[in-house]
Design a protein around this motif. Sequence first.
Motif, PDB file in Angstrom:
ATOM      1  N   ALA A 120     136.932  85.014 -61.923  1.00  0.00           N
ATOM      2  CA  ALA A 120     137.570  83.888 -62.827  1.00  0.00           C
ATOM      3  C   ALA A 120     137.242  82.439 -62.010  1.00  0.00           C
ATOM      4  CB  ALA A 120     138.854  83.927 -63.165  1.00  0.00           C
ATOM      5  N   GLU A 121     137.337  82.602 -60.554  1.00  0.00           N
ATOM      6  CA  GLU A 121     137.379  81.177 -59.680  1.00  0.00           C
ATOM      7  C   GLU A 121     135.830  81.013 -59.792  1.00  0.00           C
ATOM      8  OE1 GLU A 121     139.006  82.376 -56.004  1.00  0.00           O
ATOM      9  OE2 GLU A 121     141.109  82.374 -56.977  1.00  0.00           O
ATOM     10  N   LEU A 122     134.931  81.834 -59.633  1.00  0.00           N
ATOM     11  CA  LEU A 122     133.423  81.510 -59.818  1.00  0.00           C
ATOM     12  C   LEU A 122     132.886  80.649 -61.088  1.00  0.00           C
ATOM     13  CD1 LEU A 122     130.531  82.063 -58.554  1.00  0.00           C
ATOM     14  CD2 LEU A 122     130.599  84.195 -60.062  1.00  0.00           C
ATOM     15  N   ALA A 123     133.491  81.237 -62.350  1.00  0.00           N
ATOM     16  CA  ALA A 123     133.047  80.640 -63.597  1.00  0.00           C
ATOM     17  C   ALA A 123     134.502  80.327 -64.212  1.00  0.00           C
ATOM     18  CB  ALA A 123     132.217  81.397 -64.513  1.00  0.00           C
ATOM     19  N   GLY A 124     134.813  79.222 -63.741  1.00  0.00           N
ATOM     20  CA  GLY A 124     136.111  78.579 -64.013  1.00  0.00           C
ATOM     21  C   GLY A 124     136.389  78.481 -65.562  1.00  0.00           C
ATOM     22  N   TRP A 125     135.207  78.099 -66.475  1.00  0.00           N
ATOM     23  CA  TRP A 125     135.309  77.933 -67.597  1.00  0.00           C
ATOM     24  C   TRP A 125     135.163  78.956 -68.564  1.00  0.00           C
ATOM     25  CZ3 TRP A 125     130.520  79.494 -69.413  1.00  0.00           C
ATOM     26  CH2 TRP A 125     129.444  79.135 -68.185  1.00  0.00           C
ATOM     27  N   ALA A 126     134.961  80.100 -67.961  1.00  0.00           N
ATOM     28  CA  ALA A 126     134.678  81.484 -68.855  1.00  0.00           C
ATOM     29  C   ALA A 126     135.973  82.483 -68.450  1.00  0.00           C
ATOM     30  CB  ALA A 126     133.496  82.235 -68.246  1.00  0.00           C
ATOM     31  N   ARG A 127     136.184  83.596 -69.203  1.00  0.00           N
ATOM     32  CA  ARG A 127     137.057  84.462 -69.217  1.00  0.00           C
ATOM     33  C   ARG A 127     136.471  85.811 -68.490  1.00  0.00           C
ATOM     34  NH1 ARG A 127     138.778  86.367 -75.073  1.00  0.00           N
ATOM     35  NH2 ARG A 127     136.220  86.002 -75.358  1.00  0.00           N
ATOM     36  N   ALA A 128     137.492  86.380 -67.700  1.00  0.00           N
ATOM     37  CA  ALA A 128     136.911  87.492 -66.895  1.00  0.00           C
ATOM     38  C   ALA A 128     137.826  88.560 -66.966  1.00  0.00           C
ATOM     39  CB  ALA A 128     136.771  87.039 -65.328  1.00  0.00           C
ATOM     40  N   VAL A 129     137.421  89.829 -67.007  1.00  0.00           N
ATOM     41  CA  VAL A 129     138.436  91.178 -67.140  1.00  0.00           C
ATOM     42  C   VAL A 129     137.820  92.331 -66.170  1.00  0.00           C
ATOM     43  CG1 VAL A 129     138.962  90.225 -69.537  1.00  0.00           C
ATOM     44  CG2 VAL A 129     136.949  91.706 -69.236  1.00  0.00           C
TER      45      VAL A 129
END
Length: 234
Positions: free
Chosen positions: A109-118
């Motif tokens: 989530a920190e890597l791609a702050g504009w995306a969602r991560a699960v």
Amino acid sequence: MLATRHCWRRLAPLLGPPPVRRLVAQTRVLLGEDLSRDAEPDEEGVPLLLERWEAAGRGEGTPVREYLRDGGSRSALLTLPASREGLAPVELPEPGARLPGQETTRALAELAGWARAVCVRGPAPHAAAQLAPGRLVTGGYLPFALAWPALVQAGVADRAHGAAHGRLALWRMLTAMSGARRSRWTERAEVEALVARMRCFTWEDPADRLRHLHLALEDPATGLSWAVSGSEEV
């Protein structure tokens, strides 16, 4: 800008603050320079030369911004998926159950702050099903080397930051995913093993904007998969 135009041996005597030296060194590494003998070791153990899968991924485009001689700059727009080549209609399974509190999910989530991560337990398509627009998608598997440039670019939070920030963020995520112990050489070996066994699944979203990233990462050794998905205007 200086890091893109001059080699490390020319720049090193001019660089003072350690954070600046670190970012310049990582930029030179992204451009293909081997600093494993010439620069001080990275504080987080991030290699000072491109790993084989990173070097292979550079063929998809470099995430380093190019500064023009007459002013201005430009960079390739690296997205996942970049095209429909190699993709096909896929019916995704039921979404896997989410596993909260995973260190890797936070790092992703920190890597791609504009995306969602699960994170889910199960293969990559089960993680993709958590974030995909529906059960039927256009998608397919790809080597991690082909995903690497887009992930590095995703880690560049804004135009004030360079691709070195993205490489550092990606290595933090891979180190967390591998479960590596805090030893520089152990981490590197375990990340290498992770990348070698990892399965990566990407898919399209009809609502994609100019910049987009849809990727599920599966570690067969743990039975866990992570997915990251999002899009935005550049």
